[in-house]
Motif scaffolding. Structure first.
Motif, short mmCIF file in Angstrom:
data_model
loop_
_atom_site.label_atom_id
_atom_site.label_comp_id
_atom_site.label_asym_id
_atom_site.label_seq_id
_atom_site.Cartn_x
_atom_site.Cartn_y
_atom_site.Cartn_z
N ARG A 151 56.06 -15.34 -28.49
CA ARG A 151 56.80 -14.17 -28.02
C ARG A 151 57.70 -14.61 -26.87
NH1 ARG A 151 53.03 -8.94 -27.44
NH2 ARG A 151 55.10 -8.19 -26.79
N CYS A 154 59.29 -12.85 -22.78
CA CYS A 154 58.05 -12.09 -22.62
C CYS A 154 57.23 -12.66 -21.45
CB CYS A 154 57.25 -12.13 -23.92
SG CYS A 154 55.91 -10.92 -24.00
N LYS A 157 52.83 -10.41 -16.56
CA LYS A 157 52.75 -9.83 -15.23
C LYS A 157 51.38 -10.04 -14.60
CE LYS A 157 53.21 -5.41 -12.75
NZ LYS A 157 53.50 -3.97 -12.90
N VAL A 171 51.92 -7.60 -20.21
CA VAL A 171 53.31 -8.06 -20.33
C VAL A 171 54.15 -7.41 -19.23
CG1 VAL A 171 55.35 -8.11 -21.80
CG2 VAL A 171 53.07 -8.44 -22.80
N ASP A 172 54.96 -8.22 -18.58
CA ASP A 172 55.83 -7.73 -17.52
C ASP A 172 56.95 -6.86 -18.12
OD1 ASP A 172 56.80 -7.36 -15.00
OD2 ASP A 172 57.74 -9.32 -14.81
N GLY A 173 57.27 -5.79 -17.42
CA GLY A 173 58.35 -4.92 -17.86
C GLY A 173 57.89 -3.76 -18.71
N THR A 174 57.12 -4.06 -19.76
CA THR A 174 56.66 -3.00 -20.67
C THR A 174 55.27 -2.49 -20.32
OG1 THR A 174 55.66 -4.54 -22.26
CG2 THR A 174 58.01 -4.05 -22.52
N GLY A 175 54.47 -3.32 -19.64
CA GLY A 175 53.10 -2.94 -19.35
C GLY A 175 52.17 -3.05 -20.55
N GLU A 176 52.65 -3.63 -21.64
CA GLU A 176 51.82 -3.79 -22.85
C GLU A 176 50.58 -4.62 -22.54
OE1 GLU A 176 52.03 -5.96 -27.25
OE2 GLU A 176 53.76 -6.02 -25.88
N GLU A 177 49.46 -4.18 -23.04
CA GLU A 177 48.21 -4.91 -22.87
C GLU A 177 47.87 -5.67 -24.15
OE1 GLU A 177 45.19 -2.17 -21.66
OE2 GLU A 177 46.10 -1.79 -19.69
#
Length: 466
Positions: A151, A154, A157, A171-177
């Motif tokens: 990825r 990406c 964070k 993930v930085d920016g989106t906050g996806e875990e």
């Protein structure tokens, strides 16, 4: 001295590994983990490369790179056929007489000592190419594995954690875990592991530091004629006795026919960042052939500058507590003066240590609990040789300060004894000396050989004669 690093044929016992960083340590780690995890995801903050170009996340990407035999052996075992692919892509394989060093004593076919005659082509190649080409070939092979994905764009964070145990990344920016059984920090010498240890309430490891303070400036150049330089490359070692500053240089032919010209200095005597200053600095290099050649070439692009103030070895192996599910690799564990060309091979050796540890873990029927406690002592052993050899070379400079590895005093004495026997014509000693210098053999193997006993016997005989 070759290690058995064949593919693990067992059913994959673990689910998901997240590898942070797609440099050499990240790629070889991903290749090893692919044999043990259903899925391996590489997270990279840079855009997806579209070929063998320069990547922003590699600070030394525009400087000289060679993969020495120890790393090449491991890479060939992990990625069968990679040598042929490198050659097909343009990598250059020098003969024994096509790469040399100008030492104060004269032209030498070794760097650390004066060897006036070229060595035989003994099957220990050193492939020469741009970092972009090398990384492209390896990345292409690793990403072709069915259970490895990357990825790009990406950045990571933070970590996901539960009661001090790492369970994934944010993930930085989106906050996806993204959940993972193992998170591998391959983010380079800065890494993120120390920050995460602080955040999770764990003690940081003790650090060994060598203040080697080196900087270099590199320029890609197009020669006026391909016939000007038909060898592959040379280094110019500092020569204080010649009345010039202790500055060094290198000229290496690249896969596209261009030259990579480099000048370097230490402890404040750094080369300028602009081309005019580069050429002025080159005029002080002790071997005149360097300046004569680059005067017959045109710069391609702007010079690239890189400074390396200190080498650091982090002793994760000494810790008694560490977050489960987190593992630092590569430069985040140990990084040293890059001028000795050991960094990528050090990452490969750590990856092989990880592979051996996972193989034994699976064979025992164990899970990943405590995997860090098994891996970190192995990583320490695998990085002893490059750390010792780099430190020895750095401390030869009178201004170098820091932590010399005094714990290696006995091993160093044995190694020097082996070198002495090799110089006297002992072929067995010569093979061991080469294997150690090219990182094909770890120091632990020397420790466990018959050579310490032979050294002790020789020392006792000398004392008796005295």
């Amino acid at each position: 001295s070759r290690l058995n690093v064949g593919k693990c044929d067992m059913a994959k016992p673990f689910k998901h590994a997240a590898v942070l960083g797609s440099g050499m340590a990240g790629l070889v780690s991903a290749r090893v983990l692919a044999d043990f995890f259903d899925k391996v995801t590489v997270f990279e903050k840079d855009p997806q490369p579209d070929g063998p170009g320069f990547r922003p996340g590699i600070p030394q990407g525009r400087h000289f790179h060679a993969l020495i035999p120890g790393g090449l052996d491991i890479m060939s075992d992990l990625l069968p056929g990679i040598k042929d692919e490198l050659r097909a892509a343009g990598s250059i394989l020098p003969r024994g007489d096509q790469f040399y060093t100008y030492l104060p004593e004269g032209k030498s076919y070794a760097q650390g000592r004066y060897v006036p005659n070229p060595p035989p082509d003994d099957g220990n190649p050193m492939y020469v190419q741009t970092r972009g080409l090398l990384e492209h070939c390896i990345r292409t092979r690793v990403m072709a594995l069915p259970n490895v994905d990357a990825r790009y764009n990406c950045p990571v964070k933070d970590l996901l954690s539960d009661d001090g145990n790492v369970t994934g990344i944010v993930v930085d920016g989106t906050g996806e875990e993204v959940h993972a059984d193992l998170v591998v920090d391959a983010l380079g010498k800065a890494g993120r592991t120390l920050h995460w240890l602080d955040k999770l309430g764990f003690e940081r490891p003790r650090e060994d530091v060598v203040n080697c303070d080196f900087a270099y400036t590199s320029v890609f150049m197009k020669p006026d004629s391909a016939d000007l330089f038909t060898d592959v490359g040379f280094f110019v070692a500092p020569n204080v006795e010649a009345g010039c500053p202790p500055r060094g240089a290198a000229l290496v032919r690249m896969e596209d026919g261009s030259w990579l010209a480099l000048v370097g200095g230490r402890y404040g005597d750094y080369p300028p960042r602009d081309f005019e200053g580069f050429m002025a600095y080159a005029e002080t290099i002790s071997e005149p052939v360097f300046l004569e050649l680059i005067k017959q070439a045109t710069p391609v692009g702007e010079p690239a500058h890189f400074r390396f103030p200190k080498g650091i070895r982090r002793r994760f192996d000494e810790l008694s507590q560490f977050p489960e599910g987190l593992l630092p690799v590569g430069d985040s564990v140990c990084h040293f003066n890059p001028t000795y060309g050991q960094g990528m091979t050090s990452a490969c050796r750590q990856a092989i240590g990880l592979q051996r540890t996972l193989q034994s873990t699976v064979a025992e029927g164990s899970d990943l609990t405590g995997i860090w406690q098994k891996v970190m002592p192995v990583s320490y052993q695998e990085t002893r040789a490059p750390w010792l050899f780099a430190t020895m070379a750095d401390f030869a400079h009178p201004q170098c300060t820091g932590d010399f590895p005094v714990e290696e005093t006995e091993t160093l004495a044995v190694y020097q004894y082996v070198m002495e026997q090799a110089m006297k014509g002992d072929r067995e000693a010569g093979g061991i000396a080469r294997s150690l210098a090219t990182l094909q053999m770890p120091l632990e193997e020397l420790d466990n050989s018959e050579w310490p006993a032979r050294f002790a016997q020789s020392k006792a005989e000398e004392e008796a004669d005295a």
